[in-house]
Write an enzyme that holds these catalytic residues in place. Structure first.
Site, short mmCIF file in Angstrom:
data_model
loop_
_atom_site.label_atom_id
_atom_site.label_comp_id
_atom_site.label_asym_id
_atom_site.label_seq_id
_atom_site.Cartn_x
_atom_site.Cartn_y
_atom_site.Cartn_z
N TRP A 130 1.73 -29.53 -73.80
CA TRP A 130 0.49 -29.88 -74.36
C TRP A 130 0.64 -30.95 -75.53
O TRP A 130 1.63 -31.25 -76.06
CB TRP A 130 0.08 -28.55 -75.14
CG TRP A 130 -1.25 -28.69 -76.02
CD1 TRP A 130 -2.44 -29.15 -75.77
CD2 TRP A 130 -1.17 -28.15 -77.53
NE1 TRP A 130 -2.99 -29.26 -76.91
CE2 TRP A 130 -2.47 -28.35 -77.91
CE3 TRP A 130 -0.17 -27.87 -78.36
CZ2 TRP A 130 -2.88 -28.20 -79.43
CZ3 TRP A 130 -0.63 -27.48 -79.72
CH2 TRP A 130 -2.01 -27.80 -80.12
N ASP A 211 5.07 -20.14 -77.13
CA ASP A 211 3.58 -20.37 -77.51
C ASP A 211 2.55 -19.76 -76.80
O ASP A 211 2.66 -19.99 -75.30
CB ASP A 211 3.24 -22.20 -77.51
CG ASP A 211 1.72 -22.59 -77.89
OD1 ASP A 211 1.56 -21.70 -78.43
OD2 ASP A 211 1.68 -23.54 -78.01
N LYS A 246 -9.14 -19.12 -78.33
CA LYS A 246 -9.62 -19.04 -76.85
C LYS A 246 -9.97 -17.56 -76.75
O LYS A 246 -11.12 -17.16 -76.15
CB LYS A 246 -8.81 -19.59 -75.95
CG LYS A 246 -7.61 -20.48 -76.26
CD LYS A 246 -8.18 -21.87 -76.61
CE LYS A 246 -7.01 -22.68 -77.29
NZ LYS A 246 -6.97 -24.15 -77.34
#
Ligand code: LMR
Length: 396
Positions: A130, A211, A246
């Site tokens: 990311w 993560d 999310k």
């Protein structure tokens, strides 16, 4: 003082939001930032969140400080969500958890803890990873190295190359893994691969740093925690950065958590005090509202079921869109095999096209994605699928 500071380019992911907003083409498509969108192209507040907010509005009695570690109820609810309530690490009191401002806050605070524990540690991140991992973690001053992860030619994980590279990791280094829904590739570790990495961590003495920002978007809320739960059970130490942005759709409320597993209860307590000190020295304490919403939903059986239904619907919509995109690309004579899109999971996949092709999609068709060809699949809908697939085939 400021005259030596140059103007920086826009953020490679967030900058797309502005560029998209300013584009006047009525056919424009936003496949940029990883936010869920429904069939109408909107990101509405989840009903379960609205209901929880209504309860909180009625019941909240004070706005007094919540302290650096955040709300206890949130921590308990999140550790149960991540590990499962009967996890051996919880029974052994080896776990400490703090509430953070989003997953980014969690990553940064966790990295600061690493720096206190071992300032010489290297954090190994996947290639690719990311776009904000390296700035977030590297700005602590810790060294960052990459390990091979995604093979853009064969559209799969380069697991042998990954484990070869990790042979170089030293005792005390951190290996950043994506708990599920790898961002940006969508290519996830199998259960067997999680076990291999767990064994390597035990043998070599490095610490996994997971993560997990998309729990529930891969195979399911429990299934997506497989790697987290396995490593927390089989390893002496583990760091986890979690995000609720999310899966609860509360992006702007900034809700996340650092969960760490220590060798024993005494070390967990010591790390808890260290985490509180780190937080106090950066932002003092996290915002309350979003985490209160999450805790209320997770503690209330009716709201929890409502939320799980909404989360499952988001996951299934994205899963179906993957199949529809593949069908359309094939129907339009794409020529190359895009079936990997349906084998990947979560919000993202690469199209595995060149930066020049990505640029053409943006300039000629107003289709927005990051320059590495990562698409946020939820940006597709029945109104834009035909236009999108024709455009992709047009630039191949
Ligand atoms: C993304 O990868 O698009 C999201 O995680 C949003 C962000 O902050 O980059």
């Amino acid at each position: 003082m400021f005259e030596n500071l140059p103007q920086l380019p826009a953020d490679p992911i967030l900058g797309l939001m502005d560029a998209f907003r300013n584009d006047s083409n009525a056919n424009k498509i936003d496949l940029g930032v990883g936010v869920y969108k429904n069939e109408q192209g909107e990101t509405p507040v989840l009903e379960s969140v609205k209901l929880a907010e209504r309860d909180i509005l009625e019941q909240e009695k004070t706005k007094v400080y919540i302290g650096p570690a955040g709300a206890v109820e949130f921590g308990t609810a999140m550790q149960n969500l991540l590990l499962g309530a009967d996890h051996p690490a919880l029974r052994d009191n080896r776990v400490t958890i703090i509430q953070t401002p989003g997953g980014c806050g969690a990553l940064r605070v966790a990295a600061e803890l690493v720096k206190k524990g071992n300032p010489d540690a290297t954090i190994w991140v996947s290639d690719p990873t990311w776009g904000n991992h390296i700035p977030l973690l590297g700005d602590t001053g810790l060294q960052i190295k990459t390990y091979p992860y995604y093979d853009a030619v064969n559209h799969q994980i380069r697991f042998d190359a990954m484990t070869d590279a990790l042979q170089q990791a030293q005792q005390g280094d951190l290996i950043l893994l994506h708990g599920c829904c790898h961002n940006p590739s969508g290519a996830d570790l199998s259960q067997e691969q999680w076990q291999t990495l767990t064994n390597m961590a035990n043998e070599k003495g490095f610490t996994p740093f997971i993560d997990i920002a998309y729990q529930g978007f891969g195979a399911g809320i429990e299934e997506d925690a497989y790697g987290v739960r396995l490593m927390a059970e089989q390893l002496p130490e583990l760091l986890i950065a979690s995000s609720c942005s999310k899966n609860f759709g509360i992006y702007r409320e900034r809700v996340g958590a650092v969960l760490m597993v220590a060798k024993n209860a005494e070390q967990a307590r010591a790390c808890s005090s260290q985490l509180a000190r780190i937080v106090r020295g950066i932002y003092s304490m996290p915002p309350s509202h979003g985490a209160a919403v999450v805790a209320h939903i997770l503690e209330n059986d009716v709201l929890r079921q409502h939320w799980l239904g909404e989360l499952n619907a988001m996951r299934e919509r994205i899963h179906n869109l993957r199949g529809q995109l593949l069908d359309q690309l094939n129907a339009k004579g794409a020529g190359s095999d895009f079936s990997f899109i349906t084998r990947q999971s979560g919000m993202f996949s690469f199209l595995d096209i060149s930066p020049a092709q990505v640029q053409r999609l943006r300039e000629e068709f107003s289709i927005y994605m990051t320059s590495d060809s990562r698409i946020s699949v939820a940006g597709i809908n029945n109104n834009n699928l035909d236009y999108l697939s024709s455009a992709i085939v047009g630039v191949l």
